[in-house]
Write a protein that holds these residues in place. Structure first.
Motif, PDB file in Angstrom:
ATOM      1  N   LYS A  44      -1.665 -14.973  -0.127  1.00  0.00           N
ATOM      2  CA  LYS A  44      -0.657 -14.996   0.933  1.00  0.00           C
ATOM      3  C   LYS A  44       0.358 -13.883   0.742  1.00  0.00           C
ATOM      4  CE  LYS A  44      -1.679 -18.488   3.659  1.00  0.00           C
ATOM      5  NZ  LYS A  44      -1.830 -18.322   5.125  1.00  0.00           N
ATOM      6  N   SER A  45       0.776 -13.662  -0.501  1.00  0.00           N
ATOM      7  CA  SER A  45       1.766 -12.622  -0.750  1.00  0.00           C
ATOM      8  C   SER A  45       1.176 -11.247  -0.505  1.00  0.00           C
ATOM      9  CB  SER A  45       2.298 -12.736  -2.174  1.00  0.00           C
ATOM     10  OG  SER A  45       1.286 -12.475  -3.116  1.00  0.00           O
ATOM     11  N   ILE A  46      -0.090 -11.040  -0.859  1.00  0.00           N
ATOM     12  CA  ILE A  46      -0.734  -9.749  -0.586  1.00  0.00           C
ATOM     13  C   ILE A  46      -0.790  -9.504   0.910  1.00  0.00           C
ATOM     14  CG2 ILE A  46      -2.921  -8.491  -0.714  1.00  0.00           C
ATOM     15  CD1 ILE A  46      -3.388  -9.772  -3.436  1.00  0.00           C
ATOM     16  N   SER A  47      -1.132 -10.553   1.668  1.00  0.00           N
ATOM     17  CA  SER A  47      -1.160 -10.397   3.127  1.00  0.00           C
ATOM     18  C   SER A  47       0.215 -10.032   3.666  1.00  0.00           C
ATOM     19  CB  SER A  47      -1.657 -11.686   3.785  1.00  0.00           C
ATOM     20  OG  SER A  47      -2.996 -11.945   3.421  1.00  0.00           O
ATOM     21  N   ALA A  48       1.250 -10.633   3.069  1.00  0.00           N
ATOM     22  CA  ALA A  48       2.608 -10.338   3.518  1.00  0.00           C
ATOM     23  C   ALA A  48       2.980  -8.893   3.206  1.00  0.00           C
ATOM     24  CB  ALA A  48       3.591 -11.296   2.864  1.00  0.00           C
ATOM     25  N   LEU A  49       2.663  -8.437   1.992  1.00  0.00           N
ATOM     26  CA  LEU A  49       2.974  -7.058   1.622  1.00  0.00           C
ATOM     27  C   LEU A  49       2.187  -6.065   2.467  1.00  0.00           C
ATOM     28  CD1 LEU A  49       3.088  -7.437  -2.265  1.00  0.00           C
ATOM     29  CD2 LEU A  49       5.011  -6.820  -0.798  1.00  0.00           C
ATOM     30  N   CYS A  50       1.010  -6.474   2.929  1.00  0.00           N
ATOM     31  CA  CYS A  50       0.186  -5.590   3.751  1.00  0.00           C
ATOM     32  C   CYS A  50       0.505  -5.721   5.240  1.00  0.00           C
ATOM     33  CB  CYS A  50      -1.301  -5.873   3.511  1.00  0.00           C
ATOM     34  SG  CYS A  50      -1.896  -5.328   1.890  1.00  0.00           S
ATOM     35  N   GLY A  51       1.538  -6.495   5.555  1.00  0.00           N
ATOM     36  CA  GLY A  51       1.906  -6.680   6.956  1.00  0.00           C
ATOM     37  C   GLY A  51       2.128  -5.390   7.719  1.00  0.00           C
ATOM     38  N   PRO A  52       2.899  -4.417   7.168  1.00  0.00           N
ATOM     39  CA  PRO A  52       3.136  -3.167   7.909  1.00  0.00           C
ATOM     40  C   PRO A  52       1.963  -2.184   7.852  1.00  0.00           C
ATOM     41  CG  PRO A  52       4.893  -3.637   6.303  1.00  0.00           C
ATOM     42  CD  PRO A  52       3.728  -4.491   5.955  1.00  0.00           C
ATOM     43  N   ALA A  53       0.943  -2.480   7.051  1.00  0.00           N
ATOM     44  CA  ALA A  53      -0.155  -1.523   6.862  1.00  0.00           C
ATOM     45  C   ALA A  53      -1.014  -1.421   8.116  1.00  0.00           C
ATOM     46  CB  ALA A  53      -1.012  -1.926   5.670  1.00  0.00           C
ATOM     47  N   VAL A  54      -1.469  -0.221   8.404  1.00  0.00           N
ATOM     48  CA  VAL A  54      -2.375  -0.004   9.536  1.00  0.00           C
ATOM     49  C   VAL A  54      -3.793  -0.408   9.155  1.00  0.00           C
ATOM     50  CG1 VAL A  54      -3.358   1.743  11.066  1.00  0.00           C
ATOM     51  CG2 VAL A  54      -0.934   1.839  10.454  1.00  0.00           C
ATOM     52  N   TYR A  55      -4.189  -0.095   7.931  1.00  0.00           N
ATOM     53  CA  TYR A  55      -5.551  -0.366   7.466  1.00  0.00           C
ATOM     54  C   TYR A  55      -5.478  -1.582   6.540  1.00  0.00           C
ATOM     55  CZ  TYR A  55      -5.505   4.454   9.076  1.00  0.00           C
ATOM     56  OH  TYR A  55      -5.305   5.592   9.818  1.00  0.00           O
ATOM     57  N   LEU A 177      -4.970   5.572   2.670  1.00  0.00           N
ATOM     58  CA  LEU A 177      -4.333   4.952   1.514  1.00  0.00           C
ATOM     59  C   LEU A 177      -2.848   5.296   1.428  1.00  0.00           C
ATOM     60  CD1 LEU A 177      -7.164   5.555  -1.102  1.00  0.00           C
ATOM     61  CD2 LEU A 177      -6.373   3.320  -0.296  1.00  0.00           C
ATOM     62  N   THR A 178      -2.490   6.531   1.787  1.00  0.00           N
ATOM     63  CA  THR A 178      -1.081   6.940   1.736  1.00  0.00           C
ATOM     64  C   THR A 178      -0.278   6.247   2.820  1.00  0.00           C
ATOM     65  OG1 THR A 178      -1.772   9.096   0.871  1.00  0.00           O
ATOM     66  CG2 THR A 178       0.486   8.906   1.664  1.00  0.00           C
ATOM     67  N   ASP A 179      -0.849   6.170   4.013  1.00  0.00           N
ATOM     68  CA  ASP A 179      -0.181   5.458   5.100  1.00  0.00           C
ATOM     69  C   ASP A 179       0.059   4.004   4.705  1.00  0.00           C
ATOM     70  OD1 ASP A 179      -0.277   3.896   7.896  1.00  0.00           O
ATOM     71  OD2 ASP A 179       0.311   5.966   8.292  1.00  0.00           O
ATOM     72  N   ASN A 180      -0.943   3.381   4.081  1.00  0.00           N
ATOM     73  CA  ASN A 180      -0.785   2.003   3.613  1.00  0.00           C
ATOM     74  C   ASN A 180       0.293   1.883   2.534  1.00  0.00           C
ATOM     75  OD1 ASN A 180      -2.659   0.826   5.273  1.00  0.00           O
ATOM     76  ND2 ASN A 180      -4.254   0.638   3.729  1.00  0.00           N
ATOM     77  N   ALA A 181       0.313   2.834   1.603  1.00  0.00           N
ATOM     78  CA  ALA A 181       1.288   2.781   0.517  1.00  0.00           C
ATOM     79  C   ALA A 181       2.714   2.811   1.055  1.00  0.00           C
ATOM     80  CB  ALA A 181       1.058   3.934  -0.453  1.00  0.00           C
ATOM     81  N   ILE A 182       2.949   3.617   2.085  1.00  0.00           N
ATOM     82  CA  ILE A 182       4.278   3.640   2.700  1.00  0.00           C
ATOM     83  C   ILE A 182       4.608   2.273   3.281  1.00  0.00           C
ATOM     84  CG2 ILE A 182       5.667   4.628   4.558  1.00  0.00           C
ATOM     85  CD1 ILE A 182       4.083   7.237   4.183  1.00  0.00           C
ATOM     86  N   GLY A 426       5.491  17.349  13.817  1.00  0.00           N
ATOM     87  CA  GLY A 426       4.089  17.130  13.519  1.00  0.00           C
ATOM     88  C   GLY A 426       3.759  15.827  12.828  1.00  0.00           C
ATOM     89  N   ARG A 427       4.531  14.792  13.011  1.00  0.00           N
ATOM     90  CA  ARG A 427       4.176  13.497  12.391  1.00  0.00           C
ATOM     91  C   ARG A 427       2.844  13.021  12.951  1.00  0.00           C
ATOM     92  NH1 ARG A 427       7.853   8.023  12.916  1.00  0.00           N
ATOM     93  NH2 ARG A 427       6.258   6.529  12.267  1.00  0.00           N
ATOM     94  N   ASP A 428       1.904  12.674  12.047  1.00  0.00           N
ATOM     95  CA  ASP A 428       0.535  12.381  12.466  1.00  0.00           C
ATOM     96  C   ASP A 428       0.087  10.969  12.088  1.00  0.00           C
ATOM     97  OD1 ASP A 428      -1.658  13.236  13.855  1.00  0.00           O
ATOM     98  OD2 ASP A 428      -2.635  14.197  12.160  1.00  0.00           O
ATOM     99  N   ASN A 429       0.979  10.172  11.467  1.00  0.00           N
ATOM    100  CA  ASN A 429       0.611   8.823  11.036  1.00  0.00           C
ATOM    101  C   ASN A 429       1.746   7.866  11.352  1.00  0.00           C
ATOM    102  OD1 ASN A 429      -2.027   9.190   9.232  1.00  0.00           O
ATOM    103  ND2 ASN A 429      -0.651  10.908   8.839  1.00  0.00           N
ATOM    104  N   SER A 430       1.389   6.626  11.685  1.00  0.00           N
ATOM    105  CA  SER A 430       2.389   5.702  12.211  1.00  0.00           C
ATOM    106  C   SER A 430       3.438   5.301  11.187  1.00  0.00           C
ATOM    107  CB  SER A 430       1.696   4.446  12.748  1.00  0.00           C
ATOM    108  OG  SER A 430       0.941   3.814  11.723  1.00  0.00           O
ATOM    109  N   ASN A 431       3.069   5.154   9.904  1.00  0.00           N
ATOM    110  CA  ASN A 431       4.028   4.723   8.889  1.00  0.00           C
ATOM    111  C   ASN A 431       4.826   5.869   8.277  1.00  0.00           C
ATOM    112  OD1 ASN A 431       3.977   1.898   8.764  1.00  0.00           O
ATOM    113  ND2 ASN A 431       2.030   1.899   7.669  1.00  0.00           N
TER     114      ASN A 431
END
Length: 524
Positions: A44-55, A177-182, A426-431
């Protein structure tokens, strides 16, 4: 009243266990009869931390090793470490593809890519080395955004469609992976706020203990140290506040006659700011402040008196990044009372006067003069105050977080049948966390454009990449700015993902009632 946690470092918190509690409370308050047993789990906590992630699937896989005893440092390391190998793979692929490049532009482009991918590896290493310092979340997000900006700048420099497509594929895992890390690190900051932890964590330039606020005309971004703020605020001669370590003078009255010679003599290790004073003169040299020269302060006798100039340009077969007269690749750079110029003219097409390719650069009382692409804040966080910037097409462009404040922006005359665009972000990623902000500035035509300012279209900007983000606020917009305000890049490209905003502007070009870009966010 909730007691705030008084601890020495954010890494002491068992974050996953704390997040489980937040998720449990939130879910129970918003559901009927939810089972507490199903909530108190690491998944559950992993899902919460991954909430803003695109992938999201990739994010949960990345964090699969964390558990209820994981600290902030553990989570940051898990999110960032996986990127390192992908960057190394992309760099190796770029080296192989470089062998197939034909022509000077693509050769320059691959050299740029190799340089940027090395920089990306160094940014990741910097995060891993201080991952346990939870007070640096804002820096982590900024540096990860720089990794994404390196990818964007790299691909933009390779013109061969086939080579570009293959390089894009090689960079795909790095990008995701970088977008997710942000997103993960942003979630850490959000949970810190929700847990009411008094940690003075900074996110997006503001502390989490206070609401986000606009920067006033007299304030500085939070990443500029107090000593530097005092230095910049001094209105008298800077020599009284920053004794130079080296003096450059064309007439021989200093220790060096060129800026490059002074940079070459700079010690390999130096504590504090290294200061170079450049006396009045026209310095025809290509200057690169290499990454081993951090915390450099360079100042002159005035932006019209101390000028660094060149004329390298794309039309003569030089890659855009190599056209720069003055390039900064070291963090913590400050320039004051200096002029930077590219004299290639509009016929030279891309011709950069100043390129900022490292984090935390500050320009104060400077001039940046050119035509197309004259100012290139390539990546990182930058602050520009009391400056003059001139150009024609996309003349403030890059993939950085840059605030331009209290400055004069001069739109020049382009070639016939061209139009002017002040910005091209030139921002190319949502996060990704970056964008261009123009605050309390004046945007006006130069004298050569003035007679034809209604014939030659001029716009505030156009979207270079999918998530182009630009804000023009509290500024005076001259009547040369077209009523629609902004221009398309290529038909409908990016119109549903960009963010453009105008706020509290004034002058004849400030009316937002005729914007023609669908999907455009334009606030008045």
């Amino acid at each position: 009243m909730v007691n705030k946690a008084a601890i020495g470092g954010f890494s002491a918190i068992l974050l996953v266990a704390a997040v489980i509690g937040v998720v449990a409370v939130t879910t129970r308050s918003g559901s009927h009869g939810a089972s507490g047993d199903n909530l108190t789990s690491t998944s559950k906590s992993i899902s919460a931390l991954c909430g803003p992630a695109v992938y999201k699937d990739l994010c949960e896989q990345t964090l699969s090793s964390i558990n209820e005893t994981s600290t902030v440092g553990d989570i940051v390391r898990a999110a960032v470490h996986v990127i390192v190998g992908e960057v190394q793979y992309a760099n190796q692929t770029a080296h192989e593809l470089h062998k197939e490049a034909k022509g000077p532009i693509d050769n320059d482009g691959f050299e740029f890519c190799n340089e940027l991918l090395v920089d990306a590896g160094e940014q990741l290493a910097a995060i891993l080395s201080i991952a346990d310092d939870g007070h640096r979340l804002d820096d982590f997000i900024a540096w990860l955004s720089m990794v994404l900006s390196y990818r964007t700048n790299c691909l933009a420099s390779v013109e061969s469609q086939d080579l570009n497509a293959r390089l894009t594929t090689a960079l795909q895992n790095t990008t995701e992976l970088t977008d997710n890390a942000i997103g993960i690190i942003s979630a850490i900051g959000s949970f810190a706020k929700e847990l009411n932890l008094d940690l003075n964590i900074t996110l997006d330039g503001a502390t989490t203990t206070a609401s986000r606020r606009l920067l006033s005309h007299e304030n500085y971004p939070s990443w500029i140290p107090a000593a530097d703020r005092k230095l910049l605020a001094a209105h008298s001669s800077i020599s009284f506040h920053a004794r130079p370590n080296a003096v450059v003078a064309k007439d021989g009255s200093g220790q060096f006659t060129t800026i490059n010679a002074a940079l070459k003599a700079m010690p390999k290790t130096y504590r504090g700011r290294y200061v170079i004073y450049v006396k009045a003169g026209l310095y025809k040299e290509k200057v690169i402040v290499t990454k081993d020269k951090p915390n450099l302060l360079i100042y002159g006798d005035g932006p019209r008196k101390t000028i660094v100039t060149g004329r390298l340009n794309y039309a003569e077969g030089v890659g855009t990044y190599l056209t720069s007269t003055f390039s900064v690749l070291a963090p913590g750079f400050i320039a004051r009372s200096m002029g930077f110029m590219n004299t290639a003219g509009p016929q030279g097409h891309q011709a950069v006067a100043l390129r900022l390719g490292a984090d935390a650069a500050v320009l104060y009382n400077c001039r940046i003069d050119g035509f197309q692409d004259s100012f290139y804040p390539q990546s990182g966080r930058h602050f520009v105050r009391n400056c003059v910037i001139s150009g024609t097409i996309d003349f403030i462009f890059g993939v950085s977080a840059v605030v331009i404040q209290n400055s004069l922006i001069i739109v020049r005359r382009p070639m016939d049948h061209q139009f002017n665009t002040v910005t091209a972000h030139g921002r190319d990623n949502s996060n990704e966390k970056n964008g261009i902000v123009i605050q309390n500035c004046r945007i006006v035509p130069d004298r050569n454009l003035f007679p034809d300012r209604f014939k030659i279209p001029s716009y505030l900007g156009r979207p270079w990449k999918r998530y182009s983000t630009t804000v023009v606020m509290e500024s005076l917009l001259g009547d040369l700015i077209r009523p629609e305000g902004w221009h398309e890049w290529d038909g409908g490209y990016a119109l549903n993902t960009l963010y453009y905003a105008e706020y509290n502007n004034r002058g004849p070009g400030a009316n937002t009632g005729k914007s023609q870009l669908e999907g455009l966010s334009c606030d008045q």
